[in-house]
Design a protein around this motif. Structure first.
Motif, PDB file in Angstrom:
ATOM      1  N   HIS A 117       0.812  -1.226   0.000  1.00  0.00           N
ATOM      2  CA  HIS A 117       0.000   0.000   0.000  1.00  0.00           C
ATOM      3  C   HIS A 117       0.844   1.275   0.000  1.00  0.00           C
ATOM      4  O   HIS A 117       0.462   2.270   0.605  1.00  0.00           O
ATOM      5  N   HIS A 118       1.976   1.225  -0.687  1.00  0.00           N
ATOM      6  CA  HIS A 118       2.824   2.402  -0.877  1.00  0.00           C
ATOM      7  C   HIS A 118       2.782   2.747  -2.370  1.00  0.00           C
ATOM      8  O   HIS A 118       3.698   2.437  -3.134  1.00  0.00           O
ATOM      9  N   ARG A 119       1.705   3.394  -2.741  1.00  0.00           N
ATOM     10  CA  ARG A 119       1.401   3.656  -4.138  1.00  0.00           C
ATOM     11  C   ARG A 119       2.472   4.504  -4.838  1.00  0.00           C
ATOM     12  O   ARG A 119       2.822   4.241  -5.989  1.00  0.00           O
ATOM     13  N   ASP A 120       2.987   5.519  -4.161  1.00  0.00           N
ATOM     14  CA  ASP A 120       4.000   6.379  -4.789  1.00  0.00           C
ATOM     15  C   ASP A 120       5.264   5.597  -5.125  1.00  0.00           C
ATOM     16  O   ASP A 120       5.827   5.746  -6.216  1.00  0.00           O
ATOM     17  N   LEU A 121       5.719   4.774  -4.180  1.00  0.00           N
ATOM     18  CA  LEU A 121       6.904   3.942  -4.444  1.00  0.00           C
ATOM     19  C   LEU A 121       6.611   2.933  -5.552  1.00  0.00           C
ATOM     20  O   LEU A 121       7.458   2.687  -6.415  1.00  0.00           O
TER      21      LEU A 121
END
Length: 156
Positions: A117-121
């Protein structure tokens, strides 16, 4: 790449993955470590990728068991460790001139961060993977990643 597939399978069913899957992934990693220790340098990139997969699996398992605020620091430490492991795998592959392993490491990192759930990464790594696959000349893989990113980025 079978070792990577076994780690990925364990992540998808980490509640109770098949014993053969855990065994195969661990055996693949052990054999690669022995090869690297024996001086076989063409195994470094693949070994680093399996270590990153192992780190991601461990982080996911720990994150699913700990839901309290107290463990947020542990979760963020796990995220940093996973990022460092995939960065090391991609860097090792790039330094060895193994562009296909670099691309796979970047893609696996992107998929991992989507799961965490780390969309930017995830977006960062998947975009880098796309560019690296394109540099390698794999237009079909780039098309696949384009479809995957459109589908997954809209859902998450």
């Amino acid at each position: 790449m079978t070792g990577v597939a076994c780690f990925a399978l364990q992540r998808n069913i980490y509640q109770k993955p098949p014993r053969w899957c855990r065994s195969f992934a661990n055996n693949a990693l052990q054999k690669l470590r022995q090869a690297v220790e024996g001086g076989k340098t063409d195994c470094d990139a693949y070994c680093m990728l399996l270590l990153a997969e192992e780190c991601a699996l461990r982080t996911m398992k720990n994150g699913s068991n700990n839901n309290s605020n107290k463990n947020n620091v542990e979760k963020e430490d796990g995220i940093r460790a996973v990022k460092a492991a995939y960065d090391a795998a991609a860097r090792t592959a790039k330094e060895a001139g193994m562009i296909q392993f670099e691309a796979v490491a970047l893609e696996r990192a992107g998929r991992t961060f989507l799961e965490l759930h780390h969309r930017d990464l995830a977006q960062k790594y998947l975009s880098e993977a796309h560019d690296t696959f394109l540099d390698w000349g794999s237009e079909a893989k780039c098309d696949h990643l384009d479809r995957f990113m459109r589908h997954r980025m809209l859902r998450t």
